[in-house]
Design a protein around this motif. Structure first.
Motif, PDB file in Angstrom:
ATOM      1  N   ASP A  87      47.461  46.694  33.923  1.00  0.00           N
ATOM      2  CA  ASP A  87      46.069  46.555  34.369  1.00  0.00           C
ATOM      3  C   ASP A  87      45.464  45.272  33.809  1.00  0.00           C
ATOM      4  O   ASP A  87      44.703  44.580  34.471  1.00  0.00           O
ATOM      5  CB  ASP A  87      45.228  47.745  33.875  1.00  0.00           C
ATOM      6  N   GLY A 109      47.427  38.644  42.846  1.00  0.00           N
ATOM      7  CA  GLY A 109      46.183  39.175  43.392  1.00  0.00           C
ATOM      8  C   GLY A 109      45.268  39.649  42.282  1.00  0.00           C
ATOM      9  O   GLY A 109      44.480  40.586  42.438  1.00  0.00           O
ATOM     10  N   ALA A 110      45.374  38.984  41.134  1.00  0.00           N
ATOM     11  CA  ALA A 110      44.598  39.397  39.956  1.00  0.00           C
ATOM     12  C   ALA A 110      43.339  38.551  39.804  1.00  0.00           C
ATOM     13  O   ALA A 110      43.261  37.442  40.320  1.00  0.00           O
ATOM     14  CB  ALA A 110      45.461  39.248  38.702  1.00  0.00           C
ATOM     15  N   ALA A 111      42.370  39.095  39.066  1.00  0.00           N
ATOM     16  CA  ALA A 111      41.218  38.285  38.645  1.00  0.00           C
ATOM     17  C   ALA A 111      41.649  37.536  37.392  1.00  0.00           C
ATOM     18  O   ALA A 111      42.547  37.980  36.676  1.00  0.00           O
ATOM     19  CB  ALA A 111      40.036  39.189  38.333  1.00  0.00           C
ATOM     20  N   ASP A 113      40.241  35.180  33.909  1.00  0.00           N
ATOM     21  CA  ASP A 113      39.229  34.546  33.059  1.00  0.00           C
ATOM     22  C   ASP A 113      39.950  33.864  31.911  1.00  0.00           C
ATOM     23  O   ASP A 113      40.887  34.430  31.341  1.00  0.00           O
ATOM     24  CB  ASP A 113      38.233  35.582  32.522  1.00  0.00           C
ATOM     25  N   THR A 125      35.474  50.618  29.156  1.00  0.00           N
ATOM     26  CA  THR A 125      35.248  49.296  29.761  1.00  0.00           C
ATOM     27  C   THR A 125      35.805  48.194  28.879  1.00  0.00           C
ATOM     28  O   THR A 125      35.639  48.222  27.659  1.00  0.00           O
ATOM     29  CB  THR A 125      33.716  49.070  29.920  1.00  0.00           C
ATOM     30  N   ARG A 143      34.966  43.148  34.330  1.00  0.00           N
ATOM     31  CA  ARG A 143      35.423  43.091  35.725  1.00  0.00           C
ATOM     32  C   ARG A 143      36.011  44.429  36.141  1.00  0.00           C
ATOM     33  O   ARG A 143      36.688  45.081  35.355  1.00  0.00           O
ATOM     34  CB  ARG A 143      36.502  42.026  35.883  1.00  0.00           C
ATOM     35  N   ASP A 144      35.748  44.787  37.400  1.00  0.00           N
ATOM     36  CA  ASP A 144      36.359  46.004  37.950  1.00  0.00           C
ATOM     37  C   ASP A 144      37.760  45.702  38.469  1.00  0.00           C
ATOM     38  O   ASP A 144      38.606  46.585  38.543  1.00  0.00           O
ATOM     39  CB  ASP A 144      35.509  46.553  39.115  1.00  0.00           C
ATOM     40  N   ALA A 145      37.990  44.444  38.852  1.00  0.00           N
ATOM     41  CA  ALA A 145      39.263  44.079  39.480  1.00  0.00           C
ATOM     42  C   ALA A 145      40.432  44.299  38.529  1.00  0.00           C
ATOM     43  O   ALA A 145      40.351  44.019  37.343  1.00  0.00           O
ATOM     44  CB  ALA A 145      39.213  42.610  39.904  1.00  0.00           C
ATOM     45  N   ARG A 146      41.525  44.824  39.063  1.00  0.00           N
ATOM     46  CA  ARG A 146      42.778  44.972  38.317  1.00  0.00           C
ATOM     47  C   ARG A 146      43.909  44.533  39.225  1.00  0.00           C
ATOM     48  O   ARG A 146      43.861  44.854  40.416  1.00  0.00           O
ATOM     49  CB  ARG A 146      43.002  46.436  37.889  1.00  0.00           C
ATOM     50  N   TRP A 148      43.748  42.256  35.718  1.00  0.00           N
ATOM     51  CA  TRP A 148      42.833  41.238  35.188  1.00  0.00           C
ATOM     52  C   TRP A 148      43.636  40.420  34.190  1.00  0.00           C
ATOM     53  O   TRP A 148      44.116  40.968  33.193  1.00  0.00           O
ATOM     54  CB  TRP A 148      41.643  41.921  34.523  1.00  0.00           C
TER      55      TRP A 148
END
Ligand SMILES: Cc1cc2nc3c(=O)[nH]c(=O)nc-3n(C[C@H](O)[C@H](O)[C@H](O)COP(=O)(O)OP(=O)(O)OC[C@H]3O[C@@H](n4cnc5c(N)ncnc54)[C@H](O)[C@@H]3O)c2cc1C
Length: 331
Positions: A87, A109-111, A113, A125, A143-146, A148
């Motif tokens: 995740d 396809g990940a976010a 940072d 969180t 971020r909600d995206a996984r 990440w």
């Protein structure tokens, strides 16, 4: 939550300080930890952290992964990340990893940072911390995206070492690249004066280039003293804007570039200790030093407000004499 610590190895397959700190950050999240290492060799690095609590070790190794190269590094990271199915992926913000982080995130396809200075799990969180706008503002990122993928800055997390014997599952990664690494050209170790790994940061201010009590400038002596202290301590060199600007005009100290500047419009390095010499400015003391652990300053002016206010110890003394003596003692 599945957490993947993903890092390249160094010479001999070992892990560098930044990687061990990134592992500390990954471990701090809790969750199920997986390790992924890539490089010429990975076993030594895996062994150095065998007891870190990870349930699985993946590796991609071989001559193709010895040097930093976008195509091969990105493939290795992609193969490991897909096998781990994590995740959250935590990488160190080294130059080598930073080069591929965004591309790897795209492939997964990940976010993404980068350069987080804090990472923690608060309840369910995950919260990352990073600085914006040249370290003027600190932001908290959720971020909600996984998945990440994050890279974490060096100097912000406790390094994790846990030696033992690790069983590494080796993966293969496709290397489809036209780039061939024929060698590495880098300055001699002594010529490189910005050393993020050093324990001590020496900040040189404009006083080094000013007329001294005898009415003369002593630029050659200043150069010798600063480089002498650097050589004796292997510390890192920072500078105030005034001195950097003078040096850029061909005056003052020729080995200084804008890369050395610390402060509001410069960098904010993270060293355990700092010594400011001949430096009065607000920006280097207040902003440039904000992440330095122990701070000391040498200034002729006892009334230097910023040295008074921001250094833990102010030596009211001639930096030429002090540095000369210190180098002599260190020799
Ligand atoms: C928007 C903005 C952004 C800026 N960003 C930055 C930044 O990022 N970084 C930065 O550095 N500056 C920055 N500045 C400039 C900053 O305000 C100062 O002008 C600058 O830092 C002063 O440099 P200094 O302290 O080296 O020189 P000076 O102010 O000239 O101080 C020299 C000091 O050397 C001492 N000295 C002289 N001889 C000796 C000796 N023999 N022994 C010991 N001490 C001696 C003097 O007592 C004096 O205190 C910025 C300014 C602005 C307006």
């Amino acid at each position: 939550m599945k957490v993947l610590f993903l890092a390249h190895t160094e010479e001999g397959g070992s892990l560098g300080k930044a990687a061990l700190e990134a592992l500390g950050a990954a471990k701090g999240l809790g969750g199920e930890l997986t390790i992924g290492l890539y490089g010429a060799e990975v076993q030594a690095g895996a062994d150095s952290i065998a007891g870190c609590g990870a349930t699985k070790f993946y590796g991609v190794a071989g001559a193709d992964f010895a040097s930093a190269r976008y195509g091969s590094d990105a493939s290795a990271c992609e193969a490991i990340a897909k096998a781990a199915g994590a995740d959250v992926i935590v990488m160190p913000a080294t130059a080598r990893a930073s080069r591929v982080a965004a591309g790897v995130a795209m492939r997964l396809g990940a976010a993404v940072d980068t350069r987080l200075t804090g990472l923690e799990a608060v309840g369910g969180t995950i919260v990352g911390t990073r600085w914006f706008y040249r370290q003027r503002m600190v932001g908290r990122v959720e971020r909600d995206a996984r998945p990440w993928l994050v890279t974490v800055d060096s100097g912000c997390f406790d390094a994790c070492t846990a030696p033992g014997t690790a069983s590494v599952e080796m993966l293969s990664a496709t290397v489809a690249t036209r780039t061939v690494v024929t060698g590495i050209k880098s300055p001699a170790a002594d010529a490189q004066t910005i050393r993020p790994e050093a324990k001590l940061l020496l900040v040189a201010g404009a006083g080094w280039g000013k007329s001294q009590p005898d009415g003369q400038k002593h630029l050659d002596e200043a150069s010798q003293l600063i480089l002498g202290l650097l050589s004796a301590t292997q510390c890192s060199l920072g500078s105030s804007k005034s001195l950097v600007d003078q040096s850029g005009d061909g005056g003052a100290l020729p080995f200084l570039t804008h890369m050395h500047q610390v402060g509001q419009t410069g960098s904010t390095p993270r060293h355990a200790k700092g010594l400011a010499t001949c430096c009065h400015g607000e920006e280097p003391h207040v902003v440039g030093w904000r992440f330095i652990g122990e701070r000391r300053a040498v200034n002729l002016d006892a009334g230097c407000g910023w040295a008074q206010g921001k250094a833990d110890v102010l030596y009211v003394a001639d930096a030429f004499a002090v540095v000369n003596k210190v180098v002599e003692l260190l020799k």
